[in-house]
Design an enzyme around this catalytic site. Sequence first.
Site, mmCIF file in Angstrom:
data_model
loop_
_atom_site.group_PDB
_atom_site.id
_atom_site.type_symbol
_atom_site.label_atom_id
_atom_site.label_comp_id
_atom_site.label_asym_id
_atom_site.label_seq_id
_atom_site.Cartn_x
_atom_site.Cartn_y
_atom_site.Cartn_z
ATOM 1 N N ASP A 13 -2.672 4.246 -2.072
ATOM 2 C CA ASP A 13 -3.322 3.731 -3.092
ATOM 3 C C ASP A 13 -4.725 4.417 -3.501
ATOM 4 O O ASP A 13 -5.201 4.357 -4.500
ATOM 5 C CB ASP A 13 -3.230 2.110 -3.556
ATOM 6 C CG ASP A 13 -3.535 1.730 -2.117
ATOM 7 O OD1 ASP A 13 -2.723 2.693 -1.046
ATOM 8 O OD2 ASP A 13 -4.211 0.618 -2.574
ATOM 9 N N ASP A 14 -5.463 4.476 -2.573
ATOM 10 C CA ASP A 14 -6.553 4.969 -2.380
ATOM 11 C C ASP A 14 -6.867 6.308 -3.690
ATOM 12 O O ASP A 14 -7.567 6.683 -4.152
ATOM 13 C CB ASP A 14 -7.686 5.557 -1.138
ATOM 14 C CG ASP A 14 -7.594 4.226 0.209
ATOM 15 O OD1 ASP A 14 -5.982 3.633 0.553
ATOM 16 O OD2 ASP A 14 -8.210 3.712 -0.131
ATOM 17 N N ASN A 165 -7.829 -4.766 4.570
ATOM 18 C CA ASN A 165 -9.322 -3.961 4.366
ATOM 19 C C ASN A 165 -10.244 -5.461 5.058
ATOM 20 O O ASN A 165 -11.127 -5.282 5.416
ATOM 21 C CB ASN A 165 -9.653 -3.917 2.728
ATOM 22 C CG ASN A 165 -8.846 -2.555 2.875
ATOM 23 O OD1 ASN A 165 -8.129 -1.914 3.463
ATOM 24 N ND2 ASN A 165 -9.254 -2.656 1.136
ATOM 25 N N HIS A 238 -3.309 -0.734 -4.924
ATOM 26 C CA HIS A 238 -3.997 -2.002 -4.917
ATOM 27 C C HIS A 238 -5.586 -0.924 -5.383
ATOM 28 O O HIS A 238 -5.886 -1.982 -6.378
ATOM 29 C CB HIS A 238 -4.340 -2.164 -3.569
ATOM 30 C CG HIS A 238 -3.231 -2.610 -2.244
ATOM 31 N ND1 HIS A 238 -2.468 -3.844 -2.943
ATOM 32 C CD2 HIS A 238 -2.292 -1.973 -1.903
ATOM 33 C CE1 HIS A 238 -1.533 -4.022 -1.916
ATOM 34 N NE2 HIS A 238 -1.502 -2.687 -1.205
HETATM 35 C C1 BDR Z 1 -5.708 -2.656 1.448
HETATM 36 O O1 BDR Z 1 -5.251 -2.215 2.419
HETATM 37 C C2 BDR Z 1 -4.784 -0.443 2.141
HETATM 38 O O2 BDR Z 1 -3.596 -0.283 3.108
HETATM 39 C C3 BDR Z 1 -4.631 -0.088 1.217
HETATM 40 O O3 BDR Z 1 -5.383 1.347 1.120
HETATM 41 C C4 BDR Z 1 -5.674 -1.287 0.491
HETATM 42 O O4 BDR Z 1 -7.000 -1.148 0.339
HETATM 43 C C5 BDR Z 1 -4.420 -3.404 0.599
HETATM 44 O O5 BDR Z 1 -4.828 -4.046 1.307
HETATM 45 CA CA CA Z 2 -7.705 1.686 0.763
#
Ligand code: BDR
Ligand code: CA
Length: 322
Positions: A13-14, A165, A238
């Site tokens: 998702d990054d 995170n 996310h």
């Molecule tokens: C966050 O944790 C990571 O795995 C994802 O990239 C996102 O930033 C979601 O909890």
């Molecule tokens: Ca991330």
Amino acid sequence: MEKIILDCDPGHDDAIAILLAAGNPSVDLLGITTVAGNQTIENVTRNALSVCTAYGIQVPVARGAAGPLVGPQALAAEIHGESGLDGPVLPSASFELDDRHAVDFIIDTVMAHEPHTVTLVPVGPFTNIALAIRKAPYIVDRVKSVVVMGGSLTRGNITPAAEFNVYADPEAAEIVFRAGWDVTMVGLDLTHQALARPELQDRVRAVGGPISEFVLDIWAWVGTAMDDVLQIEAPAVHDACCVAALIDPSVFTVAKADVRVEITGRWTRGMTVANFESASGMKHFGGTATEQVDYRTNVALELDWPKFAGLIVDALERLTSA
Ligand code: BDR
Ligand code: CA
């Protein structure tokens, strides 16, 4: 134009957050900084460089912290694989890293721009941002705002209480939430609404070309992993939610709260505790009048999914036709 530094740990998702930032004309992506999180600092930095190489994204990339401030390192291989970006095939990087550490890149970049013009967007563990505050506390008054992906009001995704995170570096998260700047918390309550449902995947397929294939490969990989581990019906995108909010603040609603991070809990380390201005009536934290409440965090609540999906598709179309 929103000038941003994207501090990330790619990460599926990054990678989509990078594409959204690079593909939207109202974002000026000043640079990408990396932090150990989903995978080791070597892996996530390589992935950031590869994504930029593959899609012609010409911005500085600076490598950052290799681990959290205090606790043991947590990685998210269950979701992102051993490389941190398993699934899609990416080219090797064809350009060099910025020669500064991410922390120095952040400080230099914030100070090189007019006051209140640069927004920090941490979407991995907040280690680099906390270190930048410790090294150069004056950046707190200089940045425009900070939009973080992290935290949760309800369930966690790495423990029952904690989001990844924040869990990966709770001390850093506590520093960032309480620094005194304008901060928006985009936690799981919001990002679990930002799902790449079949309708969005069909629209991305219709864009065609290598970028659209890359994004579909990301969702194919992470969709299975998220379903296995978290029982989510479609992949949660996310990190892109933070970038989306800078393009169009109406993409989600917010409410003011004082957010603190649980540092010492046996089962709750990394949990975010939100005291809402509108809802609680708690005038102080911790049952002591000395801990005054500061309702300064904007907590993201309700996503406008069609708007969010539209921004993703629009950015991919622009990158594809560029
Ligand atoms: C966050 O944790 C990571 O795995 C994802 O990239 C996102 O930033 C979601 O909890
Ligand atoms: Ca991330």
